[in-house]
Every structure is written in C-alpha cells, then in structure tokens.
Motif scaffolding. Sequence first.
Motif, PDB file in Angstrom:
ATOM      1  N   ASP A 144       0.844  -1.207   0.000  1.00 55.88           N
ATOM      2  CA  ASP A 144       0.000   0.000   0.000  1.00 55.88           C
ATOM      3  C   ASP A 144       0.876   1.252   0.000  1.00 55.88           C
ATOM      4  N   LEU A 145       1.870   1.232   0.881  1.00 54.97           N
ATOM      5  CA  LEU A 145       2.740   2.406   1.015  1.00 54.97           C
ATOM      6  C   LEU A 145       3.574   2.624  -0.250  1.00 54.97           C
ATOM      7  N   LYS A 146       4.003   1.512  -0.824  1.00 56.21           N
ATOM      8  CA  LYS A 146       4.801   1.599  -2.053  1.00 56.21           C
ATOM      9  C   LYS A 146       3.963   2.238  -3.165  1.00 56.21           C
ATOM     10  N   SER A 147       2.728   1.801  -3.253  1.00 56.81           N
ATOM     11  CA  SER A 147       1.847   2.324  -4.288  1.00 56.81           C
ATOM     12  C   SER A 147       1.611   3.829  -4.101  1.00 56.81           C
ATOM     13  N   MET A 148       1.484   4.265  -2.842  1.00 57.11           N
ATOM     14  CA  MET A 148       1.204   5.679  -2.563  1.00 57.11           C
ATOM     15  C   MET A 148       2.429   6.577  -2.764  1.00 57.11           C
ATOM     16  N   THR A 149       3.595   6.020  -2.618  1.00 50.85           N
ATOM     17  CA  THR A 149       4.797   6.871  -2.626  1.00 50.85           C
ATOM     18  C   THR A 149       5.785   6.487  -3.731  1.00 50.85           C
ATOM     19  N   SER A 150       6.450   5.367  -3.565  1.00 53.84           N
ATOM     20  CA  SER A 150       7.509   4.983  -4.503  1.00 53.84           C
ATOM     21  C   SER A 150       6.986   4.828  -5.936  1.00 53.84           C
ATOM     22  N   ASP A 151       5.858   4.107  -6.081  1.00 58.63           N
ATOM     23  CA  ASP A 151       5.298   3.912  -7.429  1.00 58.63           C
ATOM     24  C   ASP A 151       4.843   5.246  -8.023  1.00 58.63           C
ATOM     25  N   ALA A 152       4.309   6.110  -7.147  1.00 59.08           N
ATOM     26  CA  ALA A 152       3.859   7.423  -7.619  1.00 59.08           C
ATOM     27  C   ALA A 152       5.036   8.250  -8.130  1.00 59.08           C
ATOM     28  N   VAL A 153       6.172   8.139  -7.443  1.00 54.72           N
ATOM     29  CA  VAL A 153       7.384   8.823  -7.901  1.00 54.72           C
ATOM     30  C   VAL A 153       7.812   8.239  -9.253  1.00 54.72           C
ATOM     31  N   GLY A 154       7.650   6.926  -9.400  1.00 58.28           N
ATOM     32  CA  GLY A 154       7.964   6.270 -10.673  1.00 58.28           C
ATOM     33  C   GLY A 154       7.132   6.828 -11.821  1.00 58.28           C
ATOM     34  N   GLU A 155       5.878   7.160 -11.527  1.00 57.54           N
ATOM     35  CA  GLU A 155       5.002   7.738 -12.560  1.00 57.54           C
ATOM     36  C   GLU A 155       5.489   9.123 -12.977  1.00 57.54           C
ATOM     37  N   ILE A 156       5.937   9.894 -11.994  1.00 55.43           N
ATOM     38  CA  ILE A 156       6.479  11.231 -12.310  1.00 55.43           C
ATOM     39  C   ILE A 156       7.711  11.073 -13.202  1.00 55.43           C
ATOM     40  N   GLN A 157       8.538  10.092 -12.840  1.00 56.93           N
ATOM     41  CA  GLN A 157       9.754   9.849 -13.621  1.00 56.93           C
ATOM     42  C   GLN A 157       9.413   9.419 -15.055  1.00 56.93           C
ATOM     43  N   LYS A 158       8.352   8.633 -15.162  1.00 52.81           N
ATOM     44  CA  LYS A 158       7.931   8.164 -16.496  1.00 52.81           C
ATOM     45  C   LYS A 158       7.554   9.360 -17.380  1.00 52.81           C
ATOM     46  N   ASP A 159       6.855  10.312 -16.801  1.00 49.01           N
ATOM     47  CA  ASP A 159       6.479  11.512 -17.552  1.00 49.01           C
ATOM     48  C   ASP A 159       7.712  12.305 -17.981  1.00 49.01           C
ATOM     49  N   ILE A 160       8.658  12.412 -17.057  1.00 48.19           N
ATOM     50  CA  ILE A 160       9.903  13.132 -17.374  1.00 48.19           C
ATOM     51  C   ILE A 160      10.616  12.429 -18.532  1.00 48.19           C
TER      52      ILE A 160
END
Lengths: 61, 219
Positions: free
Chosen positions: B158-174
């Motif tokens: 749950d925590l990974k999805s809220m934080t680490s994975d979300a950061v991964g999505e930002i990185q994907k956009d970049i």
Amino acid sequence: MNLEDLQAELARQDAALETANTALAAMGDVQIQIPEELLTQLDDACTPQTSVTTHHPGLRA
Amino acid sequence: MINNQNNIINGGAVNAVSQLAPPVDMGPGYLTPDALMSYCASRLRGLDDQIQSAFAKQKLANDISGDLSALQQKLNTLIGGASSLKVVHGGKAENDATIKDIAQTLLDAANNSKDPSVAKALADKARALVSVTGSPPNCTFNRDQDVLLPEKEYTSADLKSMTSDAVGEIQKDINSGSELSMINLQSLMSQRQSSVQMVTNMVQSLGDQMNKITSNIGH
C-alpha cells in the motif's frame, strides 16, 4: 544516440567549421562573388525550425 | 563530412560559386573571405542558440530522472523496513514515524528539485500523508501532528503504491518528455550538419577556384 554522442557530433561540426575558417583566412585579401541563391540556401538551412514539444507533458498530480 | 566534400562539390557546388575576383572593390555582391565567414557564423548563430538550449533541457531532464531514481530507492528502503503499519490517530501509533519519515523524504526531494513542476508533484505526494505547509522549496510539516492517512493497517505494498510507485510515474512523464526533446535535438543537429556542410562546401569550392586561377597565371 545519447547526449554524449550528440556533444561529440557538435564538436566534430565545430572542427569542420574551424577548418573552413582557416581555409578562408588563407585566401588572403581577395574579393569573391557568392551567388545570391547560395546565400539564400544557407539562410534557409540555418533557419531554426519550430521545435516539437520539449516539456514533459502532463505531470500527474 | 570533410572527407566527403570533394564528391559533393563535384556534384554541383562548384557551379554555384561563380567566380573569384582580385582584391579590388568589385561592388555589391562581392565579399572578402572574412566577411563570408562572418556571414556564415551569423546564420549559424540562431541554430546554435536553439541547440544549446535543447542540450541544457536534455541534461536537466537526465539529472531530474536520476534524482527521482535515487528517491525511489530511498523510499523503498524506508518502506521495506516496515512489514505493515497500523495508523492510529491521537498520537498513539508507534509506526506513524515511518510514514512521517517517508513524507520528510518526499519533501526534501521536493525542496531540492530543479524542476518546479516535479517539486510540486512530489510535495503533493507528501500532502497525501501529512499536513504540509508552504510550497517548494520551503515545504515543511509538523512531526507532532497526526498523519493524514485514514486509520487502518497499511501493508508495505500500500505504502509503495502511494509513494515509490507514484514517484515512478512522475519519472515516467519526465522520461517521455525527454525522449521528445532528444528527437528535437537530433533534428536540430541534423539541420546544423547540413548547414555546416554547405559552408565547408562553399569554402572548398572557393579554394579550388583560387587554385585554378593561380595555376593559370603565366600560361
């Protein structure tokens, strides 16, 4: 091609320009006629084109 | 490029440079070599400015992407250290400290980000966890306050999805923006290559013409 490759390519192009510059300097004090169409071609080639989107699209909130 | 000059010149560029003239004022349409080089340099300047700007943007995107990778690793380490976290409001939750550490890590990254939109996106992720005050680069939160997550037991997934994975999505956009920038940069470089080729061909042609004139003197 990565950023380093492109930087190397840029340096290669600069070296070619430097060679051309040296060659022109060696011609001395002559006057040369350049056809207008050639200068127009150069103008066209050097005109920056409209770039594609360069910002990262739609950051998710 | 230089090695191919002769072939290209033989293909027609020689014809384009009409003639060389003696060092007297020949009137309009005639240039000295120095003036020609200045002219070529001035034409290339606009292109160079765009290329430099594209290089800077691309480097910045690479740096930001690297920073986000490091942030993801840091978050995963924090999350990995906890099996599951039970959030209980009212200052009773012993595990809330981990969530606050995660929020602090996100805020540190937001405050230090080189890109305002990335900074805002990271701060927003922290806002989902704790009560954040201020905007990047001056975001803070009070560790004495309860976390904002609803009371329940959160797994590390749950925590990974809220934080680490979300950061991964930002990185994907970049990264996807960066790919477009790279295509643009390659296109500009290709255009510059054509322009430089044109200049060097022109100079090579002039040199050939001068050599012909020199060799004809005295004949």
